[in-house]
Write a protein that holds these residues in place. Structure first.
Motif, PDB file in Angstrom:
ATOM      1  N   VAL A 100      -8.418  -4.168   3.494  1.00  0.00           N
ATOM      2  CA  VAL A 100      -7.073  -3.598   3.610  1.00  0.00           C
ATOM      3  C   VAL A 100      -6.250  -3.970   2.377  1.00  0.00           C
ATOM      4  N   ILE A 101      -6.284  -5.240   1.998  1.00  0.00           N
ATOM      5  CA  ILE A 101      -5.534  -5.694   0.825  1.00  0.00           C
ATOM      6  C   ILE A 101      -5.983  -4.937  -0.419  1.00  0.00           C
ATOM      7  N   LEU A 102      -7.269  -4.829  -0.623  1.00  0.00           N
ATOM      8  CA  LEU A 102      -7.793  -4.133  -1.801  1.00  0.00           C
ATOM      9  C   LEU A 102      -7.375  -2.669  -1.805  1.00  0.00           C
ATOM     10  N   THR A 103      -7.446  -2.015  -0.662  1.00  0.00           N
ATOM     11  CA  THR A 103      -7.048  -0.608  -0.566  1.00  0.00           C
ATOM     12  C   THR A 103      -5.589  -0.425  -0.978  1.00  0.00           C
ATOM     13  N   TYR A 104      -4.715  -1.257  -0.454  1.00  0.00           N
ATOM     14  CA  TYR A 104      -3.301  -1.149  -0.806  1.00  0.00           C
ATOM     15  C   TYR A 104      -3.064  -1.476  -2.275  1.00  0.00           C
ATOM     16  N   GLN A 105      -3.737  -2.488  -2.787  1.00  0.00           N
ATOM     17  CA  GLN A 105      -3.570  -2.855  -4.192  1.00  0.00           C
ATOM     18  C   GLN A 105      -4.008  -1.718  -5.108  1.00  0.00           C
ATOM     19  N   LEU A 106      -5.106  -1.065  -4.783  1.00  0.00           N
ATOM     20  CA  LEU A 106      -5.599   0.040  -5.604  1.00  0.00           C
ATOM     21  C   LEU A 106      -4.632   1.225  -5.608  1.00  0.00           C
ATOM     22  N   ILE A 115       2.956  -0.865   9.110  1.00  0.00           N
ATOM     23  CA  ILE A 115       1.511  -0.754   9.300  1.00  0.00           C
ATOM     24  C   ILE A 115       1.135  -1.515  10.564  1.00  0.00           C
ATOM     25  N   HIS A 116      -0.012  -1.198  11.075  1.00  0.00           N
ATOM     26  CA  HIS A 116      -0.633  -1.955  12.169  1.00  0.00           C
ATOM     27  C   HIS A 116      -2.051  -2.228  11.689  1.00  0.00           C
ATOM     28  N   CYS A 117      -2.220  -3.301  10.963  1.00  0.00           N
ATOM     29  CA  CYS A 117      -3.490  -3.563  10.283  1.00  0.00           C
ATOM     30  C   CYS A 117      -4.647  -3.745  11.240  1.00  0.00           C
ATOM     31  N   ASN A 156     -14.969 -11.546  15.633  1.00  0.00           N
ATOM     32  CA  ASN A 156     -14.849 -12.949  15.256  1.00  0.00           C
ATOM     33  C   ASN A 156     -13.957 -13.078  14.022  1.00  0.00           C
ATOM     34  N   HIS A 157     -13.602 -14.281  13.691  1.00  0.00           N
ATOM     35  CA  HIS A 157     -12.664 -14.538  12.602  1.00  0.00           C
ATOM     36  C   HIS A 157     -13.173 -13.984  11.277  1.00  0.00           C
ATOM     37  N   GLN A 158     -14.452 -14.179  10.975  1.00  0.00           N
ATOM     38  CA  GLN A 158     -15.000 -13.702   9.701  1.00  0.00           C
ATOM     39  C   GLN A 158     -14.939 -12.183   9.604  1.00  0.00           C
ATOM     40  N   ASP A 159     -15.178 -11.485  10.713  1.00  0.00           N
ATOM     41  CA  ASP A 159     -15.055 -10.021  10.710  1.00  0.00           C
ATOM     42  C   ASP A 159     -13.620  -9.602  10.383  1.00  0.00           C
ATOM     43  N   MET A 160     -12.662 -10.319  10.963  1.00  0.00           N
ATOM     44  CA  MET A 160     -11.251 -10.019  10.688  1.00  0.00           C
ATOM     45  C   MET A 160     -10.926 -10.254   9.217  1.00  0.00           C
ATOM     46  N   VAL A 161     -11.365 -11.370   8.680  1.00  0.00           N
ATOM     47  CA  VAL A 161     -11.092 -11.701   7.278  1.00  0.00           C
ATOM     48  C   VAL A 161     -11.668 -10.625   6.365  1.00  0.00           C
ATOM     49  N   GLU A 162     -12.911 -10.238   6.592  1.00  0.00           N
ATOM     50  CA  GLU A 162     -13.542  -9.223   5.754  1.00  0.00           C
ATOM     51  C   GLU A 162     -12.815  -7.890   5.848  1.00  0.00           C
ATOM     52  N   GLY A 215      -3.010  -9.328  12.265  1.00  0.00           N
ATOM     53  CA  GLY A 215      -1.924  -9.478  11.292  1.00  0.00           C
ATOM     54  C   GLY A 215      -1.731 -10.909  10.834  1.00  0.00           C
ATOM     55  N   ILE A 216      -1.999 -11.842  11.704  1.00  0.00           N
ATOM     56  CA  ILE A 216      -1.885 -13.260  11.338  1.00  0.00           C
ATOM     57  C   ILE A 216      -2.935 -13.606  10.291  1.00  0.00           C
ATOM     58  N   VAL A 217      -4.134 -13.064  10.473  1.00  0.00           N
ATOM     59  CA  VAL A 217      -5.199 -13.277   9.489  1.00  0.00           C
ATOM     60  C   VAL A 217      -4.807 -12.641   8.159  1.00  0.00           C
ATOM     61  N   LEU A 218      -4.267 -11.424   8.206  1.00  0.00           N
ATOM     62  CA  LEU A 218      -3.849 -10.747   6.977  1.00  0.00           C
ATOM     63  C   LEU A 218      -2.771 -11.547   6.249  1.00  0.00           C
ATOM     64  N   ARG A 219      -1.827 -12.071   6.992  1.00  0.00           N
ATOM     65  CA  ARG A 219      -0.761 -12.867   6.367  1.00  0.00           C
ATOM     66  C   ARG A 219      -1.343 -14.078   5.642  1.00  0.00           C
ATOM     67  N   GLU A 220      -2.291 -14.754   6.261  1.00  0.00           N
ATOM     68  CA  GLU A 220      -2.880 -15.938   5.646  1.00  0.00           C
ATOM     69  C   GLU A 220      -3.674 -15.611   4.387  1.00  0.00           C
ATOM     70  N   ILE A 221      -4.513 -14.585   4.433  1.00  0.00           N
ATOM     71  CA  ILE A 221      -5.331 -14.298   3.259  1.00  0.00           C
ATOM     72  C   ILE A 221      -4.541 -13.572   2.168  1.00  0.00           C
ATOM     73  N   SER A 222      -3.412 -12.956   2.522  1.00  0.00           N
ATOM     74  CA  SER A 222      -2.604 -12.292   1.496  1.00  0.00           C
ATOM     75  C   SER A 222      -1.912 -13.302   0.582  1.00  0.00           C
ATOM     76  N   LYS A 223      -1.841 -14.556   1.005  1.00  0.00           N
ATOM     77  CA  LYS A 223      -1.239 -15.603   0.171  1.00  0.00           C
ATOM     78  C   LYS A 223      -2.023 -15.809  -1.115  1.00  0.00           C
ATOM     79  N   ASP A 224      -3.315 -15.467  -1.102  1.00  0.00           N
ATOM     80  CA  ASP A 224      -4.163 -15.615  -2.289  1.00  0.00           C
ATOM     81  C   ASP A 224      -4.171 -14.362  -3.159  1.00  0.00           C
TER      82      ASP A 224
END
Length: 70
Positions: free
Chosen positions: A34-40, A7-9, A23-29, A56-65
């Protein structure tokens, strides 16, 4: 376990936005969506190919939760 190995998130999530406006918050949201879509879809793991904006760095960090393997 289903894993999407290419993937290229960051690509496609910010096409209509000037890079300087992201900005960072836009990336996190966006990556939370993306995480929810894949989980569903029952996908449990992702491998990101990377992008120039570092999303991708942001995705890696928030995917830990989540239960997503990144």
């Amino acid at each position: 376990m289903i894993i999407d190995c290419h993937i290229h998130c960051g690509l496609g999530n910010f096409l209509k936005v000037n890079k300087s406006q992201i900005n960072h918050q836009d990336m996190v949201e966006a990556m939370e969506k993306v995480i929810l879509t894949y989980q569903l879809k029952g996908i449990k793991g992702l491998r990101d190919g990377g992008d120039a904006s570092g999303v991708g760095i942001v995705l890696r960090e928030i995917s830990k939760d989540s239960d997503l393997v990144f």
